[in-house]
Design an enzyme around this catalytic site. Structure first.
Site, PDB file in Angstrom:
ATOM      1  N   VAL A  20      52.120  37.092  35.158  1.00  0.00           N
ATOM      2  CA  VAL A  20      51.071  36.153  35.556  1.00  0.00           C
ATOM      3  C   VAL A  20      50.178  35.801  34.359  1.00  0.00           C
ATOM      4  O   VAL A  20      49.872  34.621  34.119  1.00  0.00           O
ATOM      5  CB  VAL A  20      50.231  36.720  36.722  1.00  0.00           C
ATOM      6  CG1 VAL A  20      49.121  35.748  37.109  1.00  0.00           C
ATOM      7  CG2 VAL A  20      51.115  37.022  37.927  1.00  0.00           C
ATOM      8  N   LYS A 111      45.641  42.043  44.962  1.00  0.00           N
ATOM      9  CA  LYS A 111      45.330  42.159  46.412  1.00  0.00           C
ATOM     10  C   LYS A 111      44.931  43.576  46.819  1.00  0.00           C
ATOM     11  O   LYS A 111      44.073  43.767  47.678  1.00  0.00           O
ATOM     12  CB  LYS A 111      46.509  41.693  47.255  1.00  0.00           C
ATOM     13  CG  LYS A 111      47.800  42.456  47.004  1.00  0.00           C
ATOM     14  CD  LYS A 111      48.983  41.549  46.880  1.00  0.00           C
ATOM     15  CE  LYS A 111      50.023  42.124  45.952  1.00  0.00           C
ATOM     16  NZ  LYS A 111      50.968  41.172  45.440  1.00  0.00           N
ATOM     17  N   ILE A 142      49.321  29.043  47.294  1.00  0.00           N
ATOM     18  CA  ILE A 142      48.719  28.366  48.458  1.00  0.00           C
ATOM     19  C   ILE A 142      47.197  28.552  48.414  1.00  0.00           C
ATOM     20  O   ILE A 142      46.710  29.683  48.428  1.00  0.00           O
ATOM     21  CB  ILE A 142      49.261  28.948  49.791  1.00  0.00           C
ATOM     22  CG1 ILE A 142      50.788  28.907  49.813  1.00  0.00           C
ATOM     23  CG2 ILE A 142      48.672  28.199  50.977  1.00  0.00           C
ATOM     24  CD1 ILE A 142      51.403  29.547  51.053  1.00  0.00           C
ATOM     25  N   GLY A 192      64.102  38.751  41.664  1.00  0.00           N
ATOM     26  CA  GLY A 192      62.765  39.013  41.135  1.00  0.00           C
ATOM     27  C   GLY A 192      61.637  38.813  42.129  1.00  0.00           C
ATOM     28  O   GLY A 192      60.475  38.794  41.747  1.00  0.00           O
ATOM     29  N   ASP A 206      52.098  45.456  51.395  1.00  0.00           N
ATOM     30  CA  ASP A 206      51.675  44.276  50.620  1.00  0.00           C
ATOM     31  C   ASP A 206      51.078  43.219  51.562  1.00  0.00           C
ATOM     32  O   ASP A 206      49.995  42.679  51.311  1.00  0.00           O
ATOM     33  CB  ASP A 206      52.911  43.718  49.883  1.00  0.00           C
ATOM     34  CG  ASP A 206      52.625  42.445  49.111  1.00  0.00           C
ATOM     35  OD1 ASP A 206      52.195  42.538  47.954  1.00  0.00           O
ATOM     36  OD2 ASP A 206      52.837  41.351  49.679  1.00  0.00           O
ATOM     37  N   LYS A 210      47.064  41.623  52.061  1.00  0.00           N
ATOM     38  CA  LYS A 210      46.778  40.178  52.087  1.00  0.00           C
ATOM     39  C   LYS A 210      46.109  39.782  53.410  1.00  0.00           C
ATOM     40  O   LYS A 210      45.192  38.954  53.436  1.00  0.00           O
ATOM     41  CB  LYS A 210      48.073  39.393  51.885  1.00  0.00           C
ATOM     42  CG  LYS A 210      48.660  39.584  50.486  1.00  0.00           C
ATOM     43  CD  LYS A 210      50.089  39.071  50.407  1.00  0.00           C
ATOM     44  CE  LYS A 210      50.668  39.219  49.014  1.00  0.00           C
ATOM     45  NZ  LYS A 210      52.118  38.950  48.965  1.00  0.00           N
TER      46      LYS A 210
HETATM   47  P1  NAP Z   1      53.055  42.588  35.050  1.00  0.00           P
HETATM   48  O1  NAP Z   1      54.041  41.573  34.614  1.00  0.00           O
HETATM   49  O2  NAP Z   1      53.488  44.000  35.190  1.00  0.00           O
HETATM   50  O3  NAP Z   1      51.834  42.519  33.994  1.00  0.00           O
HETATM   51  C1  NAP Z   1      50.802  43.474  33.967  1.00  0.00           C
HETATM   52  C2  NAP Z   1      50.048  43.299  32.637  1.00  0.00           C
HETATM   53  O4  NAP Z   1      48.941  44.172  32.645  1.00  0.00           O
HETATM   54  C3  NAP Z   1      50.879  43.647  31.402  1.00  0.00           C
HETATM   55  O5  NAP Z   1      50.610  42.766  30.345  1.00  0.00           O
HETATM   56  C4  NAP Z   1      50.411  45.065  31.039  1.00  0.00           C
HETATM   57  O6  NAP Z   1      50.486  45.342  29.646  1.00  0.00           O
HETATM   58  C5  NAP Z   1      48.969  45.017  31.471  1.00  0.00           C
HETATM   59  N1  NAP Z   1      48.471  46.326  31.882  1.00  0.00           N
HETATM   60  C6  NAP Z   1      48.836  47.046  32.964  1.00  0.00           C
HETATM   61  N2  NAP Z   1      48.170  48.216  32.989  1.00  0.00           N
HETATM   62  C7  NAP Z   1      47.374  48.234  31.911  1.00  0.00           C
HETATM   63  C8  NAP Z   1      46.450  49.162  31.367  1.00  0.00           C
HETATM   64  N3  NAP Z   1      46.206  50.333  31.959  1.00  0.00           N
HETATM   65  N4  NAP Z   1      45.801  48.838  30.224  1.00  0.00           N
HETATM   66  C9  NAP Z   1      46.036  47.663  29.594  1.00  0.00           C
HETATM   67  N5  NAP Z   1      46.903  46.732  30.063  1.00  0.00           N
HETATM   68  C10 NAP Z   1      47.564  47.021  31.174  1.00  0.00           C
HETATM   69  O7  NAP Z   1      52.378  42.192  36.433  1.00  0.00           O
HETATM   70  P2  NAP Z   1      52.245  40.707  37.070  1.00  0.00           P
HETATM   71  O8  NAP Z   1      53.467  40.416  37.863  1.00  0.00           O
HETATM   72  O9  NAP Z   1      51.820  39.768  36.015  1.00  0.00           O
HETATM   73  O10 NAP Z   1      51.083  40.970  38.157  1.00  0.00           O
HETATM   74  C11 NAP Z   1      49.738  41.022  37.762  1.00  0.00           C
HETATM   75  C12 NAP Z   1      48.834  41.013  39.000  1.00  0.00           C
HETATM   76  O11 NAP Z   1      49.078  39.810  39.730  1.00  0.00           O
HETATM   77  C13 NAP Z   1      49.071  42.152  40.008  1.00  0.00           C
HETATM   78  O12 NAP Z   1      47.847  42.518  40.601  1.00  0.00           O
HETATM   79  C14 NAP Z   1      49.983  41.511  41.040  1.00  0.00           C
HETATM   80  O13 NAP Z   1      49.880  42.133  42.321  1.00  0.00           O
HETATM   81  C15 NAP Z   1      49.403  40.118  41.087  1.00  0.00           C
HETATM   82  N6  NAP Z   1      50.343  39.130  41.611  1.00  0.00           N
HETATM   83  C16 NAP Z   1      51.553  38.972  41.039  1.00  0.00           C
HETATM   84  C17 NAP Z   1      52.445  38.052  41.565  1.00  0.00           C
HETATM   85  C18 NAP Z   1      53.808  37.850  40.963  1.00  0.00           C
HETATM   86  O14 NAP Z   1      54.617  37.141  41.571  1.00  0.00           O
HETATM   87  N7  NAP Z   1      54.098  38.421  39.792  1.00  0.00           N
HETATM   88  C19 NAP Z   1      52.076  37.284  42.680  1.00  0.00           C
HETATM   89  C20 NAP Z   1      50.799  37.431  43.236  1.00  0.00           C
HETATM   90  C21 NAP Z   1      49.937  38.380  42.693  1.00  0.00           C
HETATM   91  P3  NAP Z   1      51.889  45.385  28.863  1.00  0.00           P
HETATM   92  O15 NAP Z   1      52.407  43.972  28.909  1.00  0.00           O
HETATM   93  O16 NAP Z   1      51.593  45.810  27.471  1.00  0.00           O
HETATM   94  O17 NAP Z   1      52.751  46.329  29.646  1.00  0.00           O
HETATM   95  N1  HSE Z   2      56.258  41.134  46.257  1.00  0.00           N
HETATM   96  C1  HSE Z   2      55.341  40.129  46.691  1.00  0.00           C
HETATM   97  C2  HSE Z   2      56.043  39.258  47.746  1.00  0.00           C
HETATM   98  C3  HSE Z   2      54.876  39.310  45.481  1.00  0.00           C
HETATM   99  O1  HSE Z   2      57.255  39.446  47.953  1.00  0.00           O
HETATM  100  O2  HSE Z   2      55.424  38.436  48.381  1.00  0.00           O
HETATM  101  C4  HSE Z   2      53.649  38.447  45.738  1.00  0.00           C
HETATM  102  O3  HSE Z   2      52.525  39.186  46.101  1.00  0.00           O
END
Ligand code: NAP
Ligand code: HSE
Length: 433
Positions: A20, A111, A142, A192, A206, A210
Site C-alpha cells: 500500500v 482496520k 469503496i 494475492g 478481518d 471492518k
Molecule cells: P506490507 O506490504 O506488508 O507493508 C508493510 C510495510 O510496513 C513494509 O514496508 C514494512 O517494512 C513496514 N513495517 C512493518 N512493520 C514495521 C516496523 N515494525 N517498523 C518499521 N516498518 C515496518 O503490508 P500492506 O499490504 O501494504 O498493508 C499495510 C496496511 O494496509 C495494513 O494495515 C493492511 O491491513 C492495510 N490494508 C492492506 C490492503 C491490501 O490489499 N494490501 C487492503 C486494505 C488495507 P519493510 O518493507 O522493510 O518490510
Molecule cells: N485479506 C483482505 C480481504 C484484504 O480479503 O478482503 C483487504 O483487507
C-alpha cells in the site's frame, strides 16, 4: 483574470512502504498535478519508515526518504501529515499516538488498530486538535466512511449489510462454480487476495474488524470488536452451496449491523442471499456495502475491497481531505458521539436457512416441524432429497428471533433421526419471509 493558484507544499510521511505504501507514493507522484489542480496543494513524500531499507520496492522511494528510525519521521518539521500503512497493533499504535500528540494528522489503513484502539486514538486526536482518518481500513477503494459521515448525515442509517472480505467472497463464488473450499482458498492465496496466514480471512476476524468500524460510524456509537458475533466460512460445504442454488440463493459471508429499538447488533456470518438481492451479484474478490436508512431507503456501494493501488486510492483521498479541512470542521472529531446498548443476545430477528441430514423414517418431518412450532418458528420453504435410507432437508424459515431459531435447531440436532450437526445461517431476501 486570476493566474493559476500557487501550490501549498505539503510534506507527507508514510509509516510503511510495502504494497500500500509504495502505491500511495506512486499515486502522489503520478497524479500530483491533478491533486494540485483540484486542491491547490502539492503532496510530497518526504519520509517513509521501513524495517529493511535494502529491500526491492515496486516504486522508488527517492533519495534519503527511507528510514528505520521512527524519531526521524516524528521530528521532521517538513512532515505535515502521516499515512500509517504498516499494519499490526504495535509498534503502529505507539507511533500513531506519538504523531497525534506531536500535532500531526494521521490517516490509517489499519482496520485492526482502528477497531481495537479507535476510542483511545480519537480521544488523543481530539485533545491534540488534529485529524485521524481511516477510510482505507474498510473495503479499500469503496468510499463508505465518507458517504456515511458526510453524504448520509441526516439519513438515520439503521442497517448495514456488507460483503467486506474479498478472500471469502472469492472462495464462496468459486464454490458456486463447483470448486471445493480447499481449492478455492488455494487459488485466492495464489492471486494475492488472502493474507499470508488466511486464518483472519476465513474465520471472519478481518470482516469483524471492518464491521465494528462501519457500525460505529453508521450508528455514531462505538462497537467493540468483542461485541461482534463472528462466524467464518470454515464449515460451509459444497452441499450447502448446491442447496442454496436450488432455493434460488447464494451463500455469502455477510457483515450485518442492525440498530433496532435503540439497541445495536453486529454480526459476521455466512448467510443465504436471494439471487435478486444486490449482494448476490458481488462476485470474486469484490466488496459491497448496502446502507439502509429512513430517508434513503437503500444505497449500495460496490468496488474492489483489496489490493495495493485500490487501497492507496482511499489513503490519498484521506490525505487530500485532511489538507482540505484542517483547522475547523467536524471531520476531525470522533464519529462516535453517543453510547447505545447492545441488543439482547438472541433477540436479533432474521429469516434463516437450515440444512439437515436425517434418517428416512416415518415421522421425521413431523418431529422437525413440531420443534420449530414449539419455538414459534414457521417454515417458508422446504426441499427434500432422498438418499439410500437417509434424506437431506433444506428449510427456509420465516423471520424470527435468531435465539429462538437456534434453540429449536439445537433440539432438532438432538433427535435420534438427525445424522449430522445441522447447518444454520440467516437468509437475506427482499421477499416477505
Ligand atoms: P506490507 O506490504 O506488508 O507493508 C508493510 C510495510 O510496513 C513494509 O514496508 C514494512 O517494512 C513496514 N513495517 C512493518 N512493520 C514495521 C516496523 N515494525 N517498523 C518499521 N516498518 C515496518 O503490508 P500492506 O499490504 O501494504 O498493508 C499495510 C496496511 O494496509 C495494513 O494495515 C493492511 O491491513 C492495510 N490494508 C492492506 C490492503 C491490501 O490489499 N494490501 C487492503 C486494505 C488495507 P519493510 O518493507 O522493510 O518490510
Ligand atoms: N485479506 C483482505 C480481504 C484484504 O480479503 O478482503 C483487504 O483487507
Amino acid at each position: 483574470m486570476r493566474g493559476p493558484m500557487s501550490a501549498v507544499d505539503v510534506g507527507v510521511a508514510l509509516l510503511g512502504y510495502g504494497t500500500v505504501g509504495a502505491a500511495v507514493h506512486r499515486l502522489l507522484v503520478e497524479s500530483g498535478e491533478e491533486i494540485e489542480r483540484a486542491t491547490g496543494h502539492r503532496l510530497r513524500v518526504v519520509r517513509a519508515l521501513v524495517r529493511d531499507p535494502g529491500k526491492a520496492r515496486s516504486f522508488p522511494a527517492g533519495e534519503g526518504v527511507l528510514t528505520t528510525d521512527f524519531a526521524v519521521v516524528r521530528d521532521d518539521p517538513e512532515v505535515t501529515v502521516v499515512a500509517e500503512v504498516m499494519g499490526g497493533l504495535e509498534p503502529a499504535g505507539t507511533y500513531v499516538r506519538e504523531l497525534l500528540r506531536a500535532g500531526k494528522p494521521v490517516v490509517s489503513a489499519n482496520k485492526q488498530l482502528v477497531a481495537r484502539e479507535g476510542a483511545d486514538l480519537f480521544s488523543i486526536a481530539s485533545e491534540a486538535g488534529v485529524q485521524l482518518r481511516f477510510e482505507a481500513s474498510v473495503c479499500a477503494a469503496i468510499p463508505v466512511v465518507k458517504v456515511l459521515r458526510e453524504s448520509l448525515v441526516v439519513s438515520n442509517v439503521h442497517r448495514v449489510l456488507g460483503i467486506v472480505n474479498g478472500t471469502t467472497n472469492f472462495v464462496l463464488s468459486r464454490m458456486e462454480r463447483g470448486g471445493t473450499y480447499a481449492e478455492a482458498l488455494a487459488e485466492a492465496q495464489a492471486l494475492g487476495y488472502a493474507e499470508a496466514d488466511p486464518t483472519d480471512d476465513v474465520s471472519g476476524a478481518d470482516a469483524a474488524a471492518k464491521m465494528a468500524i462501519l457500525a460505529s460510524v453508521a450508528f455514531g456509537s462505538r462497537v467493540a470488536l468483542d461485541d461482534v458475533e463472528t462466524r467464518g466460512i470454515e464449515d460451509v460445504e459444497p452441499a450447502h452451496v448446491a442447496a442454496a442454488a436450488e432455493l434460488g440463493m447464494v451463500v455469502r459471508l455477510l457483515g450485518i449491523a442492525t440498530l433496532e429499538g435503540g439497541a445495536v447488533d453486529v454480526r459476521v456470518q455466512p448467510a443465504l442471499v436471494d439471487r435478486s438481492h444486490p449482494l448476490a451479484a458481488v462476485d470474486g474478490a469484490f466488496n459491497a456495502v448496502v446502507l439502509q436508512g429512513d430517508s434513503i431507503r437503500e444505497i449500495t456501494l460496490e468496488g474492489p475491497g483489496a489490493g495495493g493501488v485500490e487501497t492507496a486510492t482511499a489513503v490519498v483521498a484521506d490525505l487530500v481531505s485532511v489538507v482540505g479541512t484542517s483547522g475547523t470542521g467536524f471531520l476531525q472529531n470522533d464519529a462516535c458521539w453517543r453510547e447505545l446498548p447492545r441488543l439482547d443476545a438472541g433477540e436479533w430477528r432474521s429469516p434463516s436457512y437450515v440444512h439437515l441430514e436425517v434418517a428416512d423414517r416415518p415421522g421425521v418431518l413431523a418431529h422437525v416441524t413440531s420443534r420449530l412450532a414449539a419455538h414459534d418458528v414457521s417454515v417458508a420453504q422446504l426441499v427434500q432429497h432422498l438418499g439410500d435410507g437417509d434424506a437431506t432437508l433444506d428449510l427456509v424459515l420465516h423471520r424470527a428471533p435468531f435465539g429462538a431459531v437456534s434453540r429449536a435447531i439445537a433440539e432438532i440436532a438432538a433427535l435420534p433421526e438427525v445424522l449430522r450437526p445441522p447447518f444454520l445461517v440467516p437468509v437475506v431476501s427482499e421477499r416477505a419471509l
